[in-house]
Design a protein around this motif. Sequence first.
Motif, PDB file in Angstrom:
ATOM      1  N   GLY A   1      55.305  62.741  38.527  1.00 52.38           N
ATOM      2  CA  GLY A   1      55.709  62.937  37.145  1.00 52.38           C
ATOM      3  C   GLY A   1      56.290  61.691  36.527  1.00 52.38           C
ATOM      4  O   GLY A   1      57.088  61.751  35.588  1.00 52.38           O
ATOM      5  N   VAL A   2      55.865  60.531  37.057  1.00 47.28           N
ATOM      6  CA  VAL A   2      56.381  59.242  36.596  1.00 47.28           C
ATOM      7  C   VAL A   2      55.407  58.641  35.589  1.00 47.28           C
ATOM      8  O   VAL A   2      54.184  58.679  35.784  1.00 47.28           O
ATOM      9  CB  VAL A   2      56.566  58.289  37.797  1.00 47.28           C
ATOM     10  N   ARG A   3      55.935  58.087  34.516  1.00 44.15           N
ATOM     11  CA  ARG A   3      55.092  57.371  33.558  1.00 44.15           C
ATOM     12  C   ARG A   3      54.374  56.234  34.280  1.00 44.15           C
ATOM     13  O   ARG A   3      54.984  55.515  35.076  1.00 44.15           O
ATOM     14  CB  ARG A   3      55.943  56.819  32.414  1.00 44.15           C
ATOM     15  N   THR A   4      53.084  56.060  33.982  1.00 47.36           N
ATOM     16  CA  THR A   4      52.250  55.163  34.780  1.00 47.36           C
ATOM     17  C   THR A   4      51.322  54.359  33.892  1.00 47.36           C
ATOM     18  O   THR A   4      50.855  54.838  32.849  1.00 47.36           O
ATOM     19  CB  THR A   4      51.421  55.977  35.802  1.00 47.36           C
ATOM     20  N   LEU A   5      51.052  53.137  34.317  1.00 46.15           N
ATOM     21  CA  LEU A   5      50.083  52.261  33.647  1.00 46.15           C
ATOM     22  C   LEU A   5      49.228  51.589  34.711  1.00 46.15           C
ATOM     23  O   LEU A   5      49.737  51.174  35.759  1.00 46.15           O
ATOM     24  CB  LEU A   5      50.800  51.221  32.786  1.00 46.15           C
ATOM     25  N   ASP A   6      47.927  51.477  34.445  1.00 43.81           N
ATOM     26  CA  ASP A   6      47.003  50.811  35.359  1.00 43.81           C
ATOM     27  C   ASP A   6      46.669  49.415  34.852  1.00 43.81           C
ATOM     28  O   ASP A   6      46.319  49.242  33.670  1.00 43.81           O
ATOM     29  CB  ASP A   6      45.708  51.616  35.484  1.00 43.81           C
ATOM     30  N   LEU A   7      46.772  48.436  35.736  1.00 45.31           N
ATOM     31  CA  LEU A   7      46.349  47.088  35.388  1.00 45.31           C
ATOM     32  C   LEU A   7      45.928  46.345  36.646  1.00 45.31           C
ATOM     33  O   LEU A   7      46.208  46.766  37.767  1.00 45.31           O
ATOM     34  CB  LEU A   7      47.443  46.317  34.643  1.00 45.31           C
ATOM     35  N   GLY A   8      45.262  45.211  36.463  1.00 42.41           N
ATOM     36  CA  GLY A   8      44.870  44.375  37.591  1.00 42.41           C
ATOM     37  C   GLY A   8      44.231  43.090  37.111  1.00 42.41           C
ATOM     38  O   GLY A   8      43.826  42.975  35.951  1.00 42.41           O
ATOM     39  N   ASN A   9      44.159  42.119  37.983  1.00 40.03           N
ATOM     40  CA  ASN A   9      43.498  40.864  37.641  1.00 40.03           C
ATOM     41  C   ASN A   9      41.988  41.046  37.597  1.00 40.03           C
ATOM     42  O   ASN A   9      41.418  41.849  38.342  1.00 40.03           O
ATOM     43  CB  ASN A   9      43.851  39.773  38.663  1.00 40.03           C
ATOM     44  N   ALA A  10      41.349  40.267  36.750  1.00 41.28           N
ATOM     45  CA  ALA A  10      39.898  40.359  36.584  1.00 41.28           C
ATOM     46  C   ALA A  10      39.172  39.674  37.739  1.00 41.28           C
ATOM     47  O   ALA A  10      39.593  38.607  38.205  1.00 41.28           O
ATOM     48  CB  ALA A  10      39.484  39.722  35.258  1.00 41.28           C
ATOM     49  N   GLN A  11      38.086  40.293  38.192  1.00 41.08           N
ATOM     50  CA  GLN A  11      37.303  39.705  39.271  1.00 41.08           C
ATOM     51  C   GLN A  11      35.827  40.048  39.109  1.00 41.08           C
ATOM     52  O   GLN A  11      35.456  40.998  38.410  1.00 41.08           O
ATOM     53  CB  GLN A  11      37.782  40.194  40.626  1.00 41.08           C
ATOM     54  N   LEU A  12      34.992  39.277  39.774  1.00 42.19           N
ATOM     55  CA  LEU A  12      33.564  39.552  39.872  1.00 42.19           C
ATOM     56  C   LEU A  12      33.237  40.048  41.272  1.00 42.19           C
ATOM     57  O   LEU A  12      33.981  39.805  42.221  1.00 42.19           O
ATOM     58  CB  LEU A  12      32.749  38.291  39.579  1.00 42.19           C
ATOM     59  N   SER A  13      32.105  40.746  41.391  1.00 40.90           N
ATOM     60  CA  SER A  13      31.569  41.195  42.684  1.00 40.90           C
ATOM     61  C   SER A  13      32.509  42.142  43.411  1.00 40.90           C
ATOM     62  O   SER A  13      32.632  42.079  44.638  1.00 40.90           O
ATOM     63  CB  SER A  13      31.235  39.991  43.582  1.00 40.90           C
ATOM     64  N   MET A  14      33.161  43.026  42.678  1.00 38.90           N
ATOM     65  CA  MET A  14      34.062  43.972  43.317  1.00 38.90           C
ATOM     66  C   MET A  14      33.343  44.787  44.383  1.00 38.90           C
ATOM     67  O   MET A  14      32.241  45.275  44.154  1.00 38.90           O
ATOM     68  CB  MET A  14      34.692  44.900  42.275  1.00 38.90           C
ATOM     69  N   HIS A  15      33.968  44.903  45.549  1.00 34.11           N
ATOM     70  CA  HIS A  15      33.466  45.612  46.724  1.00 34.11           C
ATOM     71  C   HIS A  15      32.365  44.856  47.460  1.00 34.11           C
ATOM     72  O   HIS A  15      31.749  45.402  48.374  1.00 34.11           O
ATOM     73  CB  HIS A  15      33.001  47.031  46.380  1.00 34.11           C
ATOM     74  N   SER A  16      32.132  43.616  47.093  1.00 33.87           N
ATOM     75  CA  SER A  16      31.267  42.755  47.892  1.00 33.87           C
ATOM     76  C   SER A  16      32.067  42.180  49.060  1.00 33.87           C
ATOM     77  O   SER A  16      33.305  42.155  49.034  1.00 33.87           O
ATOM     78  CB  SER A  16      30.729  41.610  47.037  1.00 33.87           C
ATOM     79  N   LEU A  17      31.358  41.718  50.086  1.00 29.27           N
ATOM     80  CA  LEU A  17      32.041  41.020  51.173  1.00 29.27           C
ATOM     81  C   LEU A  17      32.674  39.728  50.662  1.00 29.27           C
ATOM     82  O   LEU A  17      33.705  39.294  51.171  1.00 29.27           O
ATOM     83  CB  LEU A  17      31.060  40.714  52.303  1.00 29.27           C
ATOM     84  N   ARG A  18      32.083  39.093  49.647  1.00 28.96           N
ATOM     85  CA  ARG A  18      32.637  37.879  49.045  1.00 28.96           C
ATOM     86  C   ARG A  18      32.824  38.122  47.555  1.00 28.96           C
ATOM     87  O   ARG A  18      31.858  38.358  46.827  1.00 28.96           O
ATOM     88  CB  ARG A  18      31.713  36.671  49.269  1.00 28.96           C
ATOM     89  N   GLU A  19      34.079  38.075  47.114  1.00 31.61           N
ATOM     90  CA  GLU A  19      34.419  38.356  45.728  1.00 31.61           C
ATOM     91  C   GLU A  19      34.953  37.095  45.055  1.00 31.61           C
ATOM     92  O   GLU A  19      35.253  36.107  45.731  1.00 31.61           O
ATOM     93  CB  GLU A  19      35.467  39.472  45.671  1.00 31.61           C
ATOM     94  N   THR A  20      35.098  37.151  43.736  1.00 32.56           N
ATOM     95  CA  THR A  20      35.551  35.990  42.967  1.00 32.56           C
ATOM     96  C   THR A  20      36.606  36.425  41.957  1.00 32.56           C
ATOM     97  O   THR A  20      36.439  37.421  41.252  1.00 32.56           O
ATOM     98  CB  THR A  20      34.374  35.340  42.224  1.00 32.56           C
ATOM     99  N   SER A  21      37.703  35.672  41.895  1.00 32.33           N
ATOM    100  CA  SER A  21      38.730  35.911  40.885  1.00 32.33           C
ATOM    101  C   SER A  21      39.236  34.575  40.360  1.00 32.33           C
ATOM    102  O   SER A  21      38.848  33.513  40.850  1.00 32.33           O
ATOM    103  CB  SER A  21      39.893  36.727  41.466  1.00 32.33           C
ATOM    104  N   GLY A  22      40.124  34.637  39.374  1.00 31.29           N
ATOM    105  CA  GLY A  22      40.669  33.419  38.780  1.00 31.29           C
ATOM    106  C   GLY A  22      41.908  32.943  39.519  1.00 31.29           C
ATOM    107  O   GLY A  22      42.820  33.721  39.798  1.00 31.29           O
TER     108      GLY A  22
END
Length: 491
Positions: A442-463
């Motif tokens: 019952g807690v107020r919640t917000l979703d966020l995260g850093n941007a990335q490419l190739s999510m769930h790949s063995l090799r991913e890319t972020s800034g």
Amino acid sequence: MARAKAYASDFLAFINASPSPYHHVANVKNLLLEAGFLELKERDSWAGKIEKGKKYFLTRNGSSIIAFGVGKDWAPGNGISIVGAHTDSPCLRVKPVSKKSGDGYVQIGVELYGGGLWHTWFDRDLSIAGRVFINDADGNLVPKLVRINKPILKIPTLAIHLNRTANTNFEFNKETQLFPIAGLVKEALNKKEDGGAEGEKENSGEVDSDKFEPFSPISARHQPRLISAIAETIGVAESSIRDFELTLYDTQPSSFGGLSDEFIFSQRLDNQLMSYCAIRGLIDSLSATDALDNDPTIRLVSLFDHEEIGSESAQGARSNLLPATVKRLSGLYGDFKDTDGTRAGSTVYEETAIKSFLISADMAHALHPNYSSVYETSHRPQMNKGPVIKINANQRYSTNSPGILLIEQVAKIEKIPLQLFVVRNDSSCGSTIGPALASLLGVRTLDLGNAQLSMHSLRETSGSVDVEHASLLFKSFFQNYAKVEGKIFVD
């Protein structure tokens, strides 16, 4: 840029040392101990053990961890600023009976964990890491971390000459064509330690009648050379190894990428990057000796296992791990009391929940330049432009306007840029631990995260710059929550 690169370099060192959730939690634990946090045990009473102005942590299953600092002005029923993330990533796990061979090859049976881009696991230099249970000198069964730090496995693709449609229609059977090779059978036959050909008595599972064991010997369930490699790596006798939970990982280290080091090329960015930034933000917010003076809140980070498979476990976000911890801290069980002792066991848990706020920190999708048509035209997050607030009208993410305004205020203090993201109406939407925890607590919640490419790949890319962005955002959230939360009115 120098400071941003330092943040990213520290993260690279962390993720390169964390090939499994067990290693991830062990390394988080080391960071906390170095920062002066004290360890608690869930099975113990906390009465009299928690002091205002001090920092603590606890673990569950070696794959989930909670860390927190208690403000000196904390009182039962006050709010908690929380950042939640997860320790697991899609991967291949060694099966309980993994011993396989075919056409002269030694192979390892593996099981799919989570929703990975499994084609990215082909032709990579793979090894194994995880947790091994052994018999110690006192006859106890104790866990040890293991990481074989060299390539020992490969999932080879079929040559183009034998599959002319591979570039247009690369398909494979996940049960029969995703088994890595680990060696050649003829080599195993020549090694004395392997006990000769497969099928001989010592590897067949046969045991003397007066030495009954419920399971067949571990050398009958797994390749003997794999057992030998594990034993050698952790420095124990092969006979002491009783069981293990092992994942495959890519031995290529995570690194900076791009012409100006603007990228991070890595595995497990989803979600070790947000886990690291959450812990870094908490530690940094508590680094000053007077950090918790005049603070009426608790600052808390909770990192869960099993998000990638739905969080339905004893150490997942849908478990009682965080609710039970919040209850103990809120004063419900008498850990804290008002001076007259009247509020212990009353409504302090409910009061704490409604005054608290959770940031569900999970990686977000960056705009892909080769597939830009799949993104909503007005919501196209970019790497190194700051954390991405994720919004979904159907509550796949738990963000709403009061939460956006709160994060906007704490980001403004540290001058952290933010971005907004929704999926197209004709696209499916993933989810996070946010909705589960919002409904549980019952807690107020917000979703966020850093941007990335190739999510769930063995090799991913972020800034690379976004490591600093997220770490500073979480630091500001913890330091300023009490002040900012009181200025946003919503019933």
